[in-house]
Design an enzyme around this catalytic site. Structure first.
Site, short mmCIF file in Angstrom:
data_model
loop_
_atom_site.label_atom_id
_atom_site.label_comp_id
_atom_site.label_asym_id
_atom_site.label_seq_id
_atom_site.Cartn_x
_atom_site.Cartn_y
_atom_site.Cartn_z
N GLU A 153 0.83 -1.20 0.00
CA GLU A 153 0.00 0.00 0.00
C GLU A 153 0.88 1.26 0.00
O GLU A 153 1.81 1.37 0.80
CB GLU A 153 -0.92 -0.04 1.24
CG GLU A 153 -1.62 1.25 1.58
CD GLU A 153 -2.46 1.85 0.46
OE1 GLU A 153 -3.24 1.12 -0.17
OE2 GLU A 153 -2.32 3.06 0.20
N THR B 153 -20.38 3.36 -5.38
CA THR B 153 -19.59 2.24 -5.90
C THR B 153 -18.91 1.34 -4.87
O THR B 153 -18.32 0.32 -5.23
CB THR B 153 -18.51 2.81 -6.84
OG1 THR B 153 -17.97 4.01 -6.26
CG2 THR B 153 -19.08 3.14 -8.20
N ASN B 154 -18.95 1.69 -3.59
CA ASN B 154 -18.13 0.95 -2.63
C ASN B 154 -18.53 -0.52 -2.49
O ASN B 154 -17.67 -1.40 -2.56
CB ASN B 154 -18.19 1.65 -1.26
CG ASN B 154 -17.13 1.13 -0.31
OD1 ASN B 154 -16.00 0.86 -0.72
ND2 ASN B 154 -17.48 0.96 0.94
N VAL C 66 4.07 1.46 -5.45
CA VAL C 66 4.46 0.58 -6.56
C VAL C 66 4.66 1.42 -7.82
O VAL C 66 3.79 2.21 -8.20
CB VAL C 66 3.39 -0.51 -6.79
CG1 VAL C 66 3.65 -1.26 -8.10
CG2 VAL C 66 3.40 -1.50 -5.62
N HIS D 281 -17.25 8.57 -7.72
CA HIS D 281 -17.56 7.18 -8.04
C HIS D 281 -16.86 6.74 -9.33
O HIS D 281 -17.48 6.12 -10.19
CB HIS D 281 -19.08 7.00 -8.18
CG HIS D 281 -19.82 7.30 -6.93
ND1 HIS D 281 -21.14 7.69 -6.90
CD2 HIS D 281 -19.42 7.28 -5.63
CE1 HIS D 281 -21.51 7.90 -5.65
NE2 HIS D 281 -20.48 7.65 -4.86
N ASN E 100 -14.65 7.55 2.75
CA ASN E 100 -15.85 7.80 1.94
C ASN E 100 -17.06 8.16 2.79
O ASN E 100 -16.97 8.34 3.99
CB ASN E 100 -16.11 6.62 0.98
CG ASN E 100 -16.62 5.39 1.70
OD1 ASN E 100 -16.96 5.43 2.87
ND2 ASN E 100 -16.67 4.28 0.97
C1 LIG Z 1 -14.57 11.08 -0.65
C2 LIG Z 1 -15.24 9.84 -1.18
C3 LIG Z 1 -16.54 9.55 -0.81
C4 LIG Z 1 -17.16 8.41 -1.30
N1 LIG Z 1 -18.37 8.04 -0.78
C5 LIG Z 1 -18.88 6.83 -1.08
C6 LIG Z 1 -20.01 6.32 -0.38
O1 LIG Z 1 -20.51 6.92 0.57
N2 LIG Z 1 -20.50 5.12 -0.76
C7 LIG Z 1 -19.96 4.40 -1.79
O2 LIG Z 1 -20.51 3.35 -2.14
N3 LIG Z 1 -18.87 4.85 -2.44
C8 LIG Z 1 -18.30 6.01 -2.07
N4 LIG Z 1 -17.14 6.42 -2.64
C9 LIG Z 1 -16.54 5.55 -3.67
C10 LIG Z 1 -15.92 4.28 -3.11
O3 LIG Z 1 -15.36 4.51 -1.84
C11 LIG Z 1 -14.87 3.79 -4.11
O4 LIG Z 1 -15.51 3.51 -5.34
C12 LIG Z 1 -14.17 2.51 -3.66
O5 LIG Z 1 -13.65 2.66 -2.36
C13 LIG Z 1 -13.06 2.19 -4.65
O6 LIG Z 1 -12.37 1.05 -4.25
P1 LIG Z 1 -11.05 0.59 -5.00
O7 LIG Z 1 -10.65 -0.69 -4.35
O8 LIG Z 1 -11.30 0.59 -6.46
O9 LIG Z 1 -9.98 1.73 -4.75
P2 LIG Z 1 -9.50 2.43 -3.40
O10 LIG Z 1 -10.38 2.06 -2.25
O11 LIG Z 1 -9.30 3.85 -3.71
O12 LIG Z 1 -8.10 1.71 -3.10
C14 LIG Z 1 -6.94 1.88 -3.88
C15 LIG Z 1 -5.74 1.78 -2.96
O13 LIG Z 1 -4.56 1.62 -3.75
C16 LIG Z 1 -3.54 2.42 -3.19
N5 LIG Z 1 -2.58 2.73 -4.25
C17 LIG Z 1 -2.76 3.55 -5.30
N6 LIG Z 1 -1.63 3.60 -6.06
C18 LIG Z 1 -0.74 2.77 -5.48
C19 LIG Z 1 0.59 2.41 -5.79
N7 LIG Z 1 1.21 2.89 -6.87
N8 LIG Z 1 1.24 1.56 -4.97
C20 LIG Z 1 0.62 1.04 -3.87
N9 LIG Z 1 -0.67 1.36 -3.53
C21 LIG Z 1 -1.33 2.22 -4.33
C22 LIG Z 1 -4.29 3.65 -2.69
O14 LIG Z 1 -3.52 4.37 -1.75
C23 LIG Z 1 -5.55 3.02 -2.10
O15 LIG Z 1 -5.37 2.66 -0.76
C24 LIG Z 1 -16.49 7.56 -2.20
C25 LIG Z 1 -15.18 7.84 -2.58
C26 LIG Z 1 -14.55 8.96 -2.06
C27 LIG Z 1 -13.12 9.22 -2.45
#
Ligand SMILES: Cc1cc2nc3c(=O)[nH]c(=O)nc-3n(C[C@H](O)[C@H](O)[C@H](O)COP(=O)(O)OP(=O)(O)OC[C@H]3O[C@@H](n4cnc5c(N)ncnc54)[C@H](O)[C@@H]3O)c2cc1C
Length: 514
Positions: free
Chosen positions: A35, A498-499, A225, A453, A98
């Site tokens: 991470e 999208t969570n 990464v 999202h 989020n």
């Molecule tokens: C402010 C906010 C509010 C939101 N509210 C909601 C909500 O209420 N309900 C809902 O359903 N959705 C909500 N969402 C959307 C939802 O949280 C996301 O769609 C979901 O968490 C995405 O998951 P993911 O696994 O794709 O990416 P993420 O959860 O973003 O995880 C990606 C991870 O990879 C890590 N990473 C990135 N690049 C690298 C690298 N090069 N090397 C190592 N690690 C790296 C990042 O640091 C992060 O920890 C919200 C999003 C945000 C930002």
């Protein structure tokens, strides 16, 4: 120095990566979760992030330190300058920052994807497995005892905007649905929440905390990464920005909608011409970074009467949504109304503490697609993102109709009961543009927000389709041993926040990997 000894390296400890890493480790695989941001135990999370109102921590520089990608910007439309795009960093990823809204997409999304292994019957068991639904856990399509608690705020505790939106939408003819997470949930509904005793439960809390003692999971924080390492066409590990190398039989990118495609591009997988311009050797030509979607969002600010204002900074920002269909020829559930007891959904533009709430409308279904490219091959440089929302005229037309419907709700007597002062004075630019299609289009293109999202920058699809980056097993085309599992693989943005869908993808792929 090279490190070995893992079966799977998962890059990114967010919604998909944490679920995938914990579940595969539970099955006995030796998993290294890498991470970019800090790793920390549940008990160490800054207290502000536990608040039911996400703005409390997001706008507190001390709480947000290290947990948000502060340099990341996107242009929402071609008319707008780039502005901050919120993404979470560190254990829990975006689930740690989020809005804690725990809504599922309607099953029509998965029918439309038409992908083997992702039909409603395939995904529903994983939506059930991930949750512990306090109200509906005994329904066959729900779950009890899973890692993510899901509940709904009792009506007596709703904010004034929640109540007004529900009443106004009901009076305007929208039906009532107690459980929006039922397979075809539509209409005015309580917004499900993922928290326990009013305190946020991120995937760090839900999945990683209990998997840390297994002996099969290693979490390595503060490890950015750079790119994937290959032996011939086979992925064999990752290279970190500090030059360290980590090796495993399988590499899974779960770095999210912005950073999974960025890692692929730095690894030479993407549009060839652009890679060459940056001096990156081309390993495989794929449409990486093409096709990004989000939910374009427009707001009507509501000046709140004294009795309708929030009581404490921790009041939940939203408890009601309205998923609806814009017309007989429109895709089912193509629209969403949301209510905000405090104007914080557009977090980047949030002004907490003002006596203003808002109603919002977003397009659940989009035809517009954006693109993401690298600014440079430097892993510390965030990509350049053009979301190009509303660039398809069909989206602009539906958004125009949607915002007019939103204003009608805001002008109804149910909303007047919570309003003090003039709606028009609070929203002068919007009201000045309302009667002219051209003026309203201009206004929307200049002001539309995203809903945080983002999806679809590494699209999953048929191996021979031109837009496909990963197949339905999330394998990156043209190479071996490399998968992407996160919101970036969704073929299109789901008709919901999208969570939960992203956690579901992590759960589902864990069973296919281990
Ligand atoms: C402010 C906010 C509010 C939101 N509210 C909601 C909500 O209420 N309900 C809902 O359903 N959705 C909500 N969402 C959307 C939802 O949280 C996301 O769609 C979901 O968490 C995405 O998951 P993911 O696994 O794709 O990416 P993420 O959860 O973003 O995880 C990606 C991870 O990879 C890590 N990473 C990135 N690049 C690298 C690298 N090069 N090397 C190592 N690690 C790296 C990042 O640091 C992060 O920890 C919200 C999003 C945000 C930002």
């Amino acid at each position: 120095m090279a490190s070995t000894g893992w079966d799977i390296i998962v890059v990114g400890a967010g919604s998909a990566g944490a679920a995938l890493a914990a579940r595969t480790a539970e099955k006995g695989a030796r998993v290294l979760l890498v991470e970019a941001g800090p790793d920390y135990r549940s008990a160490e999370m800054h207290e502000a992030w536990r608040s039911p109102n996400p703005a409390v921590a997001l706008l507190d520089p001390q709480a947000a330190e290290g947990l948000v990608w502060t340099e990341l910007a996107t242009a929402r439309t071609d008319r707008q300058q780039p502005g901050l795009y919120w993404r979470g960093r560190g254990a829990g990823g975006s689930s740690a920052i989020n809005g804690q809204i725990a809504i599922r997409p309607p099953m029509a999304d998965f029918e439309e994807w038409g992908l083997p292994g992702w039909a409603p019957d395939d995904v529903l068991p994983y939506f059930a497995k991930l949750e512990d639904d306090a109200q509906f856990g005994d329904e066959p399509y729900h779950g009890r005892g899973g890692p993510t608690p899901v509940w709904r705020m009792p009506r007596a505790d709703w904010g004034a905007v929640d109540t007004a939106l529900a009443q106004a939408a009901r009076a305007a003819g929208h039906g009532w649905t107690e459980d929006v997470n039922a397979p075809r949930g539509s209409g005015v509904s309580p917004y499900p929440i993922n928290s326990r005793d009013g305190r946020r439960v991120s995937v760090n809390d839900a999945y990683l905390e209990r998997a840390r003692d297994l002996g099969t999971l290693t979490v390595r924080g503060d490890a950015l990464v750079d790119r994937v390492l290959f032996d011939g066409d086979r992925a064999v590990g990752v290279r970190l920005a500090d030059g360290g190398e980590l090796r495993a039989g399988t590499v899974v990118l779960s770095a999210g909608v912005i950073h999974s495609p960025a890692i692929l591009l730095r690894s030479g997988i993407g549009p060839a011409a652009r890679l060459r311009e940056l001096g990156i050797g081309v390993r495989h030509q794929l449409p990486v970074g093409q096709g990004m979607q989000d939910h374009p969002l427009a707001l009507v600010a509501i000046p709140l009467a004294e009795h309708a204002r929030r009581r404490t900074p921790h009041d939940r920002h939203t408890n009601v949504c309205v998923r609806w269909t814009s017309g007989p020829d429109a895709p089912e559930n193509d629209m969403m109304f949301v209510g905000l007891n405090e104007s914080v959904l557009a977090m980047a533009a949030a002004t907490p503490g003002l006596p203003t709430g808002s109603y919002g409308v977003w397009l659940n279904k989009n035809d517009s697609r954006g693109e993401l490219t690298l600014a440079s091959a430097d892993p510390a440089a965030d990509p350049v993102v053009r979301q190009r929302m509303l660039s398809d005229p069909r989206d602009l037309a539906r958004m125009r109709a949607g915002v007019r419907a939103l204003v009608e709700l805001a002008l109804r007597p149910e909303t007047a009961r919570i309003t003090e002062g003039s709606l028009e004075k609070e929203n002068p630019a919007l009201f000045a543009a309302l009667d002219s299609d051209a003026a309203l289009d201009d206004h929307l293109l200049a002001t539309v927000l995203d809903a945080q999202h983002g999806t679809s920058t590494c699209r999953m699809g048929a191996s021979d389709a031109p837009e496909t980056v990963v197949d339905s097993e999330c394998r990156v085309l043209g190479v071996d041993g490399l998968r992407v599992v996160d919101a970036s693989v969704f073929p299109s943005v789901p008709r919901a926040n999208t969570n939960l869908a992203t956690i579901m993808a992590g759960e589902l792929m864990a069973d296919r990997l281990a």
